[in-house]
Write a protein that holds these residues in place. Structure first.
Motif, short mmCIF file in Angstrom:
data_model
loop_
_atom_site.label_atom_id
_atom_site.label_comp_id
_atom_site.label_asym_id
_atom_site.label_seq_id
_atom_site.Cartn_x
_atom_site.Cartn_y
_atom_site.Cartn_z
N UNK A 118 -5.46 -2.71 -6.05
CA UNK A 118 -5.33 -1.48 -6.80
C UNK A 118 -5.59 -0.29 -5.89
N UNK A 119 -5.06 0.85 -6.23
CA UNK A 119 -5.06 1.99 -5.31
C UNK A 119 -6.45 2.53 -5.04
N UNK A 120 -7.22 2.80 -6.08
CA UNK A 120 -8.54 3.40 -5.89
C UNK A 120 -9.46 2.44 -5.16
N UNK A 121 -9.48 1.18 -5.59
CA UNK A 121 -10.36 0.21 -4.94
C UNK A 121 -9.97 0.00 -3.49
N UNK A 122 -8.68 -0.02 -3.21
CA UNK A 122 -8.24 -0.21 -1.84
C UNK A 122 -8.66 0.97 -0.97
N UNK A 123 -8.52 2.19 -1.49
CA UNK A 123 -8.91 3.37 -0.72
C UNK A 123 -10.41 3.34 -0.39
N UNK A 124 -11.23 3.01 -1.38
CA UNK A 124 -12.67 2.92 -1.15
C UNK A 124 -12.99 1.78 -0.19
#
Length: 248
Positions: A118-124
């Protein structure tokens, strides 16, 4: 290049791959774009060097590294600027080769991992593991005044997560000792081999200029353990071992 074996109807890996290649990985593409733009506007690209003397250019490059890169000896002094450098250093690269090599790995492996996380989890995940990798290197070379830059630690974390999440994916690789023939291997073989090389290189490396192999090792381990802790065994995408057509 990555390929996945499948038999019968489309597998989970196929669906993830299709979504990623159809533009479903904006964080990965955004990171690639940011790193590219940061490098182009920096004195490291050489594009703005036409009106500078060689000495002035070298001085500007050195100042740029000192401002945005990690200097281990300064990191533990507690200043806000030094504490932020493991983040800013993730977007700074020392040369065109350094930049393009990192971005190639990020493009090949990042899209799949992002689509799975997922986008947010990957960014973090990317920023957190990259920060940790640089801090681990700085801790091991606490007296060093050599500047450390690059996204290698964060991208190594992506490789570690890919190994855990997609162990059966087949990766097309080029090996110098095999005359650069494009050969396909399971991802776990290629990535474990890569990790072993980084580990061996880290044992003989010092704190001087060069490749921060220890940051690669720390990032890879953090990525693998992070995927394991965050997803467990049920999140691993397994591809049937049955022989059949391979879908690129």
């Amino acid at each position: 290049m990555i390929e996945w074996r499948q038999a019968g109807w489309r597998t989970t890996v196929g669906r993830i791959r299709d979504a990623a290649t159809a533009g479903g990985a904006p964080v990965t593409y955004g990171l690639i774009g940011v790193c590219g733009v940061v490098f182009l506007i920096s004195p490291l690209s050489g594009l703005g060097a036409a009106h500078r003397s060689e000495d002035a250019l070298l001085a500007a490059q050195a100042a740029y590294f000192e401002r945005w890169g990690v200097i281990p000896a300064e990191l533990w002094q507690g200043s806000a600027h030094a504490s932020a450098t493991p983040f800013t250093a993730l977007f700074v690269h020392g040369s065109w080769l350094h930049l393009l090599g990192n971005l190639l790995f990020l493009y090949v492996f990042g899209t799949m991992v992002e689509e799975r996380m997922g986008r947010v989890r990957f960014a973090l995940f990317y920023v957190g593991c990259g920060y940790l990798a640089l801090v681990c290197y700085a801790a091991a070379h606490a007296e060093s005044e050599q500047t450390l830059v690059g996204a290698s630690g964060a991208i190594s974390a992506v490789l570690g997560a890919f190994l855990y999440l997609f162990p059966k994916a087949r990766v097309t690789s080029l090996f110098p000792f095999l005359f650069f023939l494009p050969l396909r291997f399971p991802a776990w073989i290629v990535l474990v081999f890569w990790f072993a090389l980084q580990w061996a290189a880290a044992q003989g490396a010092d704190a001087g200029p060069g490749v921060a192999y220890l940051a690669h090792v720390a990032g890879f381990a953090a990525g693998f353990l992070g995927a394991w802790a965050g997803y467990g065994r049920r999140a691993r995408v397994k591809v049937p071992a049955t022989e059949g057509d391979s879908q690129p």
